[in-house]
Write an enzyme that holds these catalytic residues in place. Sequence first.
Site, PDB file in Angstrom:
ATOM      1  N   TYR A 298     -14.075  24.801 -23.557  1.00 19.24           N
ATOM      2  CA  TYR A 298     -15.191  25.721 -23.350  1.00 19.24           C
ATOM      3  C   TYR A 298     -15.308  26.676 -24.516  1.00 19.24           C
ATOM      4  O   TYR A 298     -14.361  26.923 -25.263  1.00 19.24           O
ATOM      5  CB  TYR A 298     -15.021  26.500 -22.044  1.00 19.24           C
ATOM      6  CG  TYR A 298     -13.884  27.498 -22.026  1.00 19.24           C
ATOM      7  CD1 TYR A 298     -14.073  28.825 -22.409  1.00 19.24           C
ATOM      8  CD2 TYR A 298     -12.595  27.113 -21.624  1.00 19.24           C
ATOM      9  CE1 TYR A 298     -13.022  29.743 -22.378  1.00 19.24           C
ATOM     10  CE2 TYR A 298     -11.556  28.025 -21.588  1.00 19.24           C
ATOM     11  CZ  TYR A 298     -11.766  29.336 -21.974  1.00 19.24           C
ATOM     12  OH  TYR A 298     -10.737  30.245 -21.952  1.00 19.24           O
ATOM     13  N   CYS A 299     -16.521  27.227 -24.671  1.00 18.12           N
ATOM     14  CA  CYS A 299     -16.795  28.262 -25.668  1.00 18.12           C
ATOM     15  C   CYS A 299     -17.839  29.204 -25.062  1.00 18.12           C
ATOM     16  O   CYS A 299     -18.169  29.104 -23.887  1.00 18.12           O
ATOM     17  CB  CYS A 299     -17.266  27.658 -26.990  1.00 18.12           C
ATOM     18  SG  CYS A 299     -18.737  26.619 -26.865  1.00 18.12           S
ATOM     19  N   THR A 300     -18.375  30.109 -25.860  1.00 21.91           N
ATOM     20  CA  THR A 300     -19.275  31.132 -25.321  1.00 21.91           C
ATOM     21  C   THR A 300     -20.575  30.548 -24.776  1.00 21.91           C
ATOM     22  O   THR A 300     -20.961  30.809 -23.635  1.00 21.91           O
ATOM     23  CB  THR A 300     -19.599  32.185 -26.393  1.00 21.91           C
ATOM     24  OG1 THR A 300     -18.385  32.739 -26.881  1.00 21.91           O
ATOM     25  CG2 THR A 300     -20.466  33.295 -25.819  1.00 21.91           C
TER      26      THR A 300
END
Length: 314
Positions: free
Chosen positions: A179-181
Amino acid sequence: MQKDYRIVAYYIFTPIENPLEEVKTHQKFLENKDIKCRIYISQNGINAQMSGYKTDIQVYLEWMKQDVRFKEISFKIDFYHEHVFPKACVKFRKQLVALDEEVDLELTGKHLSPKEWKEMLANRDEDVLLLDVRNQYEWELGHFEGAKLPYLKNFRDFSPYAKKLKNHYNPAQTKVMMYCTGGIQCELYSALLKKEGFNEVYQLDGGVINYGKKESTSHWRGKLFVFDDRLSVCVDEKVDEVISQCSHCKISSDTYYNCANMDCNELFLSCPACAEKLKGCCSDTCMSGDRVRSYQVAVRPKPFRRYSKENELN
């Protein structure tokens, strides 16, 4: 406090035959509109963040949806009381994410909806590797419980990291959740992992921003770092949890400062007392520098702007 402004984030990978012309088209459309932004356009698509008055933002979104190339964009929208960007900036970028290598987007990992992500987190076992592919200063503010941080300084560092990961995890057996922003990094990083033989790679659709809107803070701890004037936001505005600490005295703090020493400018977490004691600097050494900005007390300090030669002369 009226929230008449909208903060919008989006990205899309789609062929743009003449990105320089698209930059001009965007710049022209944004003229005389109350919109400030950071928009990067390449031959492969667009990556954008912006803030604007609600009516102007609505006009922009409708304008984008009219273009067949961009009709599949998923806009992530927040409500706010002011702009969170200093100016309107639309630029050509050779790469939307600076990896310095070609990525086969056909290899992108499987998108999981926030609900599916939540369920997989609840049921994950030792064969599931949960990867947070953001920066360390983003991680310190908040992250999913049990996530592993690769500690990468640059986007291009992920490719060698993916190669080394095979020495510690069996690609045929390991299921990778990443996951990332907002989601764009995972589009590319998941493809790099699959290239290295990790067959089961999953990515959080729309990133943490989308997850907070759909599933609140389930399995999440702390705040979310954002690359605008806010710097730190709640994943769900109804849940205000702080897990980060002042880098000096170690008390609870979720406030980021740019070091007042212009030759450093490092981001660091600080409580108000330590920030005032060190005059906005990250260390005693930086306090004694030749180019130190004057310290101004603020409940939520905004990031310092790039210091230009014109500013320096003034």
